[in-house]
Design an enzyme around this catalytic site. Sequence first.
Site, PDB file in Angstrom:
ATOM      1  N   ASN B 245       0.644  -0.924  -0.214  1.00  0.00           N
ATOM      2  CA  ASN B 245       0.299  -0.585  -0.162  1.00  0.00           C
ATOM      3  C   ASN B 245       1.209   1.368  -0.139  1.00  0.00           C
ATOM      4  O   ASN B 245       1.725   1.578   1.162  1.00  0.00           O
ATOM      5  CB  ASN B 245      -0.635  -0.033   1.118  1.00  0.00           C
ATOM      6  CG  ASN B 245      -2.025   1.335   1.507  1.00  0.00           C
ATOM      7  OD1 ASN B 245      -2.020   1.794   0.623  1.00  0.00           O
ATOM      8  ND2 ASN B 245      -2.363   0.800   2.645  1.00  0.00           N
ATOM      9  N   CYS B 246       1.151   1.848  -0.711  1.00  0.00           N
ATOM     10  CA  CYS B 246       1.842   3.409  -0.713  1.00  0.00           C
ATOM     11  C   CYS B 246       0.516   4.619  -0.815  1.00  0.00           C
ATOM     12  O   CYS B 246       1.585   5.636  -1.214  1.00  0.00           O
ATOM     13  CB  CYS B 246       2.115   3.448  -2.940  1.00  0.00           C
ATOM     14  SG  CYS B 246       2.749   1.776  -3.108  1.00  0.00           S
ATOM     15  N   VAL B 247      -0.349   4.212  -0.147  1.00  0.00           N
ATOM     16  CA  VAL B 247      -0.790   5.662   0.104  1.00  0.00           C
ATOM     17  C   VAL B 247      -1.697   6.381   1.207  1.00  0.00           C
ATOM     18  O   VAL B 247      -1.592   5.219   1.970  1.00  0.00           O
ATOM     19  CB  VAL B 247      -1.905   5.495  -0.772  1.00  0.00           C
ATOM     20  CG1 VAL B 247      -1.910   5.823  -2.427  1.00  0.00           C
ATOM     21  CG2 VAL B 247      -2.964   4.296  -0.724  1.00  0.00           C
TER      22      VAL B 247
END
Lengths: 140, 430
Positions: B245-247
């Site tokens: 998850n990059c956000v």
Amino acid sequence: MKLPHRIRIITNNPLVNTVLSDWYKVEFHEDASYRDILVMVRDMVYNGYELMTHPMAGSVKPNETMYKSIVVGTDLIGTNLEHCNLMMNALITCDKFKPLGVVYSDYHIKDFQLIDYTLLCGALDFDAIAGLSKANVNSY
Amino acid sequence: MKLELGFIKINDVQFSNECAVKDGILYVNPEDVKAFVYDHDDCKAYIKSINFDIAKPGESVRITPVKDVIEPRVKVEGPGGLFPGFVANVDTVGSGRTHVLKGAAVVTAGKIVGFQEGIIDMSGPGAQYTPFSKTLNIVMVCEPVEGTKQHDYERAVRYAGLRAASFIGGAGKAVEPDEVKTYETLGIKEGIEKYPNLPRVGYIHMLQTQGLLHDTYVYGVDAKKIVATLLNPTETMDGAILSGNCVSACDKNTTYHHLNNPVVAELFEEHGKSLNYVCNIITNENVYLADKQRSSDWAAKLAKLLDLDAVLVSEEGFGNPDADLIMNCVKNEKQGIKTVLITDEYAGQDGKSQGLADSDPLADAVVTGGNANMPIVLPPMDKVIGMLDYVDYCSGGHAGSLRPDGSIEAELQIITGATNEMGFNCMSAR
């Protein structure tokens, strides 16, 4: 890939229009804002079209990204109160976020398009990476 | 299933010409770590360079943009290995013995997309809001090969961090731990016989699964593709669940959070005393509404099949997952299973707006991890590991967020782990 003949995509994202219009019915509203797309879909849902994806997909906040793509059904099925509620809450949430006053570069704008596109692909079970081969997206 | 965790207390981290743990000091040879990381096709193809640095609690250091945080661990006895499906093969983990380098963390940094990644301050007011100001951080700043696409870069950095943490964790394999704790859950029949008067409690663990760069992996499987299923709580301690998850820096669950899930830890603490901890039910947060319906139906179905009396539900992310949270709550409450929710809020800078994008009168037991919109000012730091150029565009930032003197005016959501929705932070009451 999910049922392309039964759905349409309401979007202001040019990347979605470029990549997915060969596969799905895409209603591309080039000049619409994020909020305009929510209002359009809210009215469709109030009028009895089925809401098929969550209007607040993604963790990118409504005051950051300018792009929104939502999937609705092509057939009138009658008003679904839960879906009406989801759209109403989405608009309330959207209006809660203050404008940031940030001027985005083309690079950022393309990233916002990419995120919205990939979320939509995730929902539709469409191969996002394969689709990108026909689009001009950012690289390092 | 029974797992022993051996905690090796790490009091300092230093670069060295070997990887080893001696007298509570973790020695790391960056070249050895790099060689192990690069022994992987994606890392080789997409990562041009890796620069290692160390950040310690109390230092005037800012790490940004943070991608993932991973605790170094190593499997010592029992089937499988750490991070099944990614670093180790897919044998079922969660039994035997695992050693933990407690106090150390691997932090990956790199600009995947320019507007979402977080900040870790090692001192000052920002340090109070992130658990990773208290860990000894081995930071890997990964630069992409020219022409690399974001999704390839994300995958390569994810592998790089997991491989580095796994390699560094290996230094603790033959070290006698300072403390050993045993975690065990019982089979259904055995549990009922042993604790006939205790409430049967499960944990519905919601995983972020909205699409590329918003993903979580279970035994190497993209969790968008799963239906709700059962997991032994100890499986998470061996890395069965990993972040992709990059956000949303403040409320994303890093791999460190999954390994050290505080809901699992607290339920084990009460297991056999005030409750009978039965198992974890993992479920997803897909964007397609039919997927939401199926997953929440299945999570509730499994809770009923297991005759649970109560469930805790933790969320990950903002907006869309609020709908899954409420569906998981309502469906369980309606079948007589008491439900407690753990979330965070976007309640506006003054905290007066509705905190969630969905609600229901049955959601009457909710724990908040804090208000992500709360304004904060972070003073300048002497050293920045990574880069600051994206700060104005980051979630929680605005035009002028990064001031000329290097200080940052922003919302709390810019800080990694600040409003974690497992409760792994200090923004709530105990």
